[in-house]
Design a protein around this motif. Structure first.
Motif, PDB file in Angstrom:
ATOM      1  N   ARG A 296       0.806  -1.227   0.107  1.00 27.18           N
ATOM      2  CA  ARG A 296       0.086   0.033   0.155  1.00 27.18           C
ATOM      3  C   ARG A 296       0.944   1.262   0.166  1.00 27.18           C
ATOM      4  NH1 ARG A 296      -1.593   3.350   3.988  1.00 27.18           N
ATOM      5  NH2 ARG A 296      -0.835   1.651   5.581  1.00 27.18           N
ATOM      6  N   ARG A 297       1.961   1.141   0.805  1.00 28.56           N
ATOM      7  CA  ARG A 297       2.728   2.497   0.865  1.00 28.56           C
ATOM      8  C   ARG A 297       3.754   2.331  -0.429  1.00 28.56           C
ATOM      9  NH1 ARG A 297       4.082  -0.011   6.112  1.00 28.56           N
ATOM     10  NH2 ARG A 297       2.884   1.011   7.438  1.00 28.56           N
ATOM     11  N   ASN A 298       4.254   1.400  -1.029  1.00 30.84           N
ATOM     12  CA  ASN A 298       4.951   1.374  -2.226  1.00 30.84           C
ATOM     13  C   ASN A 298       4.297   0.058  -3.104  1.00 30.84           C
ATOM     14  OD1 ASN A 298       6.955   1.208  -4.201  1.00 30.84           O
ATOM     15  ND2 ASN A 298       8.514   0.632  -2.821  1.00 30.84           N
ATOM     16  N   PRO A 299       3.920   0.122  -4.264  1.00 29.76           N
ATOM     17  CA  PRO A 299       3.242  -0.828  -5.063  1.00 29.76           C
ATOM     18  C   PRO A 299       4.586  -2.140  -5.323  1.00 29.76           C
ATOM     19  CG  PRO A 299       2.324   1.140  -5.718  1.00 29.76           C
ATOM     20  CD  PRO A 299       3.571   1.423  -4.700  1.00 29.76           C
ATOM     21  N   ALA A 300       5.511  -1.752  -5.390  1.00 28.60           N
ATOM     22  CA  ALA A 300       6.728  -2.392  -5.618  1.00 28.60           C
ATOM     23  C   ALA A 300       6.821  -3.452  -4.746  1.00 28.60           C
ATOM     24  CB  ALA A 300       8.121  -1.748  -6.210  1.00 28.60           C
ATOM     25  N   GLY A 301       6.472  -3.021  -3.471  1.00 27.77           N
ATOM     26  CA  GLY A 301       6.739  -3.976  -2.372  1.00 27.77           C
ATOM     27  C   GLY A 301       8.177  -3.886  -1.666  1.00 27.77           C
ATOM     28  N   LYS A 302       8.792  -2.730  -1.682  1.00 30.62           N
ATOM     29  CA  LYS A 302      10.176  -2.730  -1.556  1.00 30.62           C
ATOM     30  C   LYS A 302      10.393  -1.392  -0.566  1.00 30.62           C
ATOM     31  CE  LYS A 302      12.892  -1.980  -5.095  1.00 30.62           C
ATOM     32  NZ  LYS A 302      13.312  -1.356  -6.442  1.00 30.62           N
ATOM     33  N   LEU A 303      11.595  -1.736   0.263  1.00 31.18           N
ATOM     34  CA  LEU A 303      11.983  -0.765   0.882  1.00 31.18           C
ATOM     35  C   LEU A 303      13.366   0.107   0.647  1.00 31.18           C
ATOM     36  CD1 LEU A 303      11.698  -2.819   4.475  1.00 31.18           C
ATOM     37  CD2 LEU A 303      10.089  -0.999   3.658  1.00 31.18           C
ATOM     38  N   PRO A 304      13.487   1.233   1.229  1.00 32.32           N
ATOM     39  CA  PRO A 304      12.840   1.878   1.989  1.00 32.32           C
ATOM     40  C   PRO A 304      11.620   2.690   1.424  1.00 32.32           C
ATOM     41  CG  PRO A 304      14.815   3.343   1.058  1.00 32.32           C
ATOM     42  CD  PRO A 304      14.707   1.969   0.476  1.00 32.32           C
ATOM     43  N   VAL A 305      10.737   3.292   2.451  1.00 34.75           N
ATOM     44  CA  VAL A 305       9.644   4.210   2.233  1.00 34.75           C
ATOM     45  C   VAL A 305       9.603   5.292   3.092  1.00 34.75           C
ATOM     46  CG1 VAL A 305       7.157   4.262   1.865  1.00 34.75           C
ATOM     47  CG2 VAL A 305       8.133   2.106   1.187  1.00 34.75           C
ATOM     48  N   LEU A 306       9.507   6.554   2.520  1.00 33.92           N
ATOM     49  CA  LEU A 306       9.553   7.486   3.586  1.00 33.92           C
ATOM     50  C   LEU A 306       8.357   8.420   3.373  1.00 33.92           C
ATOM     51  CD1 LEU A 306      11.557   9.308   5.363  1.00 33.92           C
ATOM     52  CD2 LEU A 306      12.131  10.733   2.943  1.00 33.92           C
ATOM     53  N   ARG A 307       7.698   8.557   4.632  1.00 32.62           N
ATOM     54  CA  ARG A 307       6.862   9.445   4.719  1.00 32.62           C
ATOM     55  C   ARG A 307       7.433  10.803   4.969  1.00 32.62           C
ATOM     56  NH1 ARG A 307       1.930   9.058   9.104  1.00 32.62           N
ATOM     57  NH2 ARG A 307       3.782  10.352  10.381  1.00 32.62           N
ATOM     58  N   TYR A 308       7.016  11.796   4.146  1.00 31.56           N
ATOM     59  CA  TYR A 308       7.916  13.072   4.298  1.00 31.56           C
ATOM     60  C   TYR A 308       6.703  14.420   3.737  1.00 31.56           C
ATOM     61  CZ  TYR A 308      11.556  16.584   3.985  1.00 31.56           C
ATOM     62  OH  TYR A 308      12.342  17.805   3.925  1.00 31.56           O
ATOM     63  N   ARG A 309       6.482  15.208   4.760  1.00 29.85           N
ATOM     64  CA  ARG A 309       5.935  16.332   4.383  1.00 29.85           C
ATOM     65  C   ARG A 309       4.626  15.916   3.453  1.00 29.85           C
ATOM     66  NH1 ARG A 309      10.238  20.940   2.351  1.00 29.85           N
ATOM     67  NH2 ARG A 309      11.439  20.920   4.475  1.00 29.85           N
ATOM     68  N   GLY A 310       3.878  15.033   3.942  1.00 28.60           N
ATOM     69  CA  GLY A 310       2.621  14.687   3.150  1.00 28.60           C
ATOM     70  C   GLY A 310       2.922  13.806   1.953  1.00 28.60           C
ATOM     71  N   ASN A 311       4.026  13.433   1.455  1.00 26.30           N
ATOM     72  CA  ASN A 311       4.259  12.585   0.658  1.00 26.30           C
ATOM     73  C   ASN A 311       4.829  11.204   0.966  1.00 26.30           C
ATOM     74  OD1 ASN A 311       4.336  14.707  -1.709  1.00 26.30           O
ATOM     75  ND2 ASN A 311       5.843  15.400  -0.262  1.00 26.30           N
ATOM     76  N   MET A 312       4.519  10.144   0.365  1.00 29.17           N
ATOM     77  CA  MET A 312       4.810   8.616   0.498  1.00 29.17           C
ATOM     78  C   MET A 312       5.814   8.522  -0.569  1.00 29.17           C
ATOM     79  SD  MET A 312       4.277   6.507   2.922  1.00 29.17           S
ATOM     80  CE  MET A 312       2.743   6.706   3.533  1.00 29.17           C
ATOM     81  N   LEU A 313       7.335   8.676  -0.188  1.00 30.93           N
ATOM     82  CA  LEU A 313       8.294   8.415  -1.150  1.00 30.93           C
ATOM     83  C   LEU A 313       8.784   7.126  -1.222  1.00 30.93           C
ATOM     84  CD1 LEU A 313       9.984  11.816  -0.250  1.00 30.93           C
ATOM     85  CD2 LEU A 313       8.007  11.421  -1.961  1.00 30.93           C
ATOM     86  N   ALA A 314       9.147   6.368  -2.453  1.00 31.90           N
ATOM     87  CA  ALA A 314       9.960   5.354  -2.751  1.00 31.90           C
ATOM     88  C   ALA A 314      10.881   5.232  -3.544  1.00 31.90           C
ATOM     89  CB  ALA A 314       8.619   4.283  -3.173  1.00 31.90           C
ATOM     90  N   GLU A 315      11.784   4.175  -3.560  1.00 34.43           N
ATOM     91  CA  GLU A 315      12.986   4.062  -4.408  1.00 34.43           C
ATOM     92  C   GLU A 315      14.058   5.175  -3.854  1.00 34.43           C
ATOM     93  OE1 GLU A 315      13.678   1.721  -6.420  1.00 34.43           O
ATOM     94  OE2 GLU A 315      11.586   0.944  -6.530  1.00 34.43           O
ATOM     95  N   SER A 316      15.264   4.571  -3.304  1.00 32.01           N
ATOM     96  CA  SER A 316      16.053   5.147  -2.464  1.00 32.01           C
ATOM     97  C   SER A 316      16.754   6.508  -3.346  1.00 32.01           C
ATOM     98  CB  SER A 316      17.420   4.412  -2.037  1.00 32.01           C
ATOM     99  OG  SER A 316      17.998   3.907  -3.160  1.00 32.01           O
ATOM    100  N   GLN A 317      17.189   6.322  -4.539  1.00 34.21           N
ATOM    101  CA  GLN A 317      17.785   7.416  -5.347  1.00 34.21           C
ATOM    102  C   GLN A 317      16.743   8.448  -5.482  1.00 34.21           C
ATOM    103  OE1 GLN A 317      20.825   7.457  -5.897  1.00 34.21           O
ATOM    104  NE2 GLN A 317      20.907   9.615  -7.054  1.00 34.21           N
ATOM    105  N   ALA A 318      15.456   8.256  -5.908  1.00 36.66           N
ATOM    106  CA  ALA A 318      14.422   9.090  -5.982  1.00 36.66           C
ATOM    107  C   ALA A 318      14.145  10.016  -4.455  1.00 36.66           C
ATOM    108  CB  ALA A 318      13.026   8.449  -6.686  1.00 36.66           C
ATOM    109  N   ILE A 319      14.338   9.204  -3.702  1.00 33.62           N
ATOM    110  CA  ILE A 319      14.084   9.903  -2.352  1.00 33.62           C
ATOM    111  C   ILE A 319      15.280  10.544  -1.951  1.00 33.62           C
ATOM    112  CG2 ILE A 319      13.839   9.126   0.166  1.00 33.62           C
ATOM    113  CD1 ILE A 319      12.590   6.329  -0.293  1.00 33.62           C
ATOM    114  N   VAL A 320      16.424  10.449  -2.143  1.00 36.15           N
ATOM    115  CA  VAL A 320      17.654  11.288  -1.880  1.00 36.15           C
ATOM    116  C   VAL A 320      17.543  12.489  -2.672  1.00 36.15           C
ATOM    117  CG1 VAL A 320      18.774   9.332  -0.537  1.00 36.15           C
ATOM    118  CG2 VAL A 320      19.440   9.702  -2.932  1.00 36.15           C
ATOM    119  N   GLU A 321      17.317  12.395  -3.986  1.00 32.29           N
ATOM    120  CA  GLU A 321      17.282  13.648  -4.756  1.00 32.29           C
ATOM    121  C   GLU A 321      15.985  14.315  -4.250  1.00 32.29           C
ATOM    122  OE1 GLU A 321      18.495  13.355  -8.836  1.00 32.29           O
ATOM    123  OE2 GLU A 321      19.516  11.711  -8.847  1.00 32.29           O
ATOM    124  N   PHE A 322      14.894  13.871  -3.953  1.00 33.47           N
ATOM    125  CA  PHE A 322      13.831  14.527  -3.428  1.00 33.47           C
ATOM    126  C   PHE A 322      14.413  15.378  -2.333  1.00 33.47           C
ATOM    127  CE2 PHE A 322      10.082  15.446  -1.002  1.00 33.47           C
ATOM    128  CZ  PHE A 322       9.000  15.771  -2.046  1.00 33.47           C
TER     129      PHE A 322
END
Length: 228
Positions: free
Chosen positions: A49-75
């Motif tokens: 539900r948090r990440n349809p890919a079923g992978k970690l990490p998942v970050l809840r940040y400022r109202g966003n549910m963010l997945a995929e580590s590289q996309a998260i750190v660039e965000f």
């Protein structure tokens, strides 16, 4: 609750280099985060539900549910610009992303995943005995990667250039997982050892060095800043 006041929460597992990369960047940016350990191998019902890919990490940040580590750190780097972990020029940013991909794809496939799978995850998930040949292949491959990093550091202060970037945190996340179980030949390159000792000494690294994986003791030097 207003999305801007929601607790920043990271769904993670401790010896995942991808989760550690996000933890390191959050700490470097001085973003307080609540850590929620997920036993992903048990397929927790909320993970997809948090990440349809079923992978970690998942970050809840400022109202966003963010997945995929590289996309998260660039965000994170774009939304919290200081300290900046991406260079200004397109060519320099390309080099950072190239090295992040090097570690998250090539290094992970050749080194991190096979060694951790055999020496850690099989034990944690009770999935059988380690395949010693896979471990030996990973240990042989890590030497080649250390040689490559040494060649980069001959001309650079940090991996992607003369400033600390996401490339360094990505690489350090992978090495820290291996170092937990003492599977890095730090004597192979003084330059690579000094690079890791320098990044390992940053305040952002302290929570990583405090990790204790149940049933698996860290190497004696793991939390020491002046190892080697």
């Amino acid at each position: 609750m207003n999305s801007s006041t929601q607790t920043t929460r990271l769904y993670h597992t401790m010896l995942s280099p991808f989760c550690r990369k996000v933890r390191l960047v959050l700490a470097e940016k001085k973003i307080e985060v609540e850590l929620v350990e997920e036993r992903y191998w048990e397929n927790p019902p909320d993970l997809k539900r948090r990440n349809p890919a079923g992978k970690l990490p998942v970050l809840r940040y400022r109202g966003n549910m963010l997945a995929e580590s590289q996309a998260i750190v660039e965000f994170i780097d774009e939304t919290v610009p200081n300290p900046s972990l991406m260079p200004k020029s397109p060519a320099e940013r390309h080099e950072v992303r190239r090295l992040c991909a090097w570690f998250d794809d090539k290094f992970n496939a050749e080194v991190t995943r096979p060694i951790l799978e055999e020496r850690v995850w099989k034990k944690i998930t009770r999935a059988g005995y380690p395949d010693s040949r896979a471990v030996k292949d990973g240990l042989r491959a890590v030497k080649e990667h250390i040689d490559y990093l040494a060649s980069l550091l001959e001309a650079r202060r940090w991996l992607a250039g003369n400033s600390l970037t996401l490339a360094d945190f990505t690489a350090a996340a992978h090495f820290s997982c291996l170092d937990y179980i003492s599977d890095v030949d730090w004597d192979r390159s003084e330059m690579v050892r000094d690079w890791y000792a320098t990044i390992k000494s940053r305040p952002a690294f302290r929570p990583i060095l405090a990790d204790q994986v149940p049933g698996i003791q860290p190497a004696p030097h793991y939390a020491e800043l002046d190892f080697g």
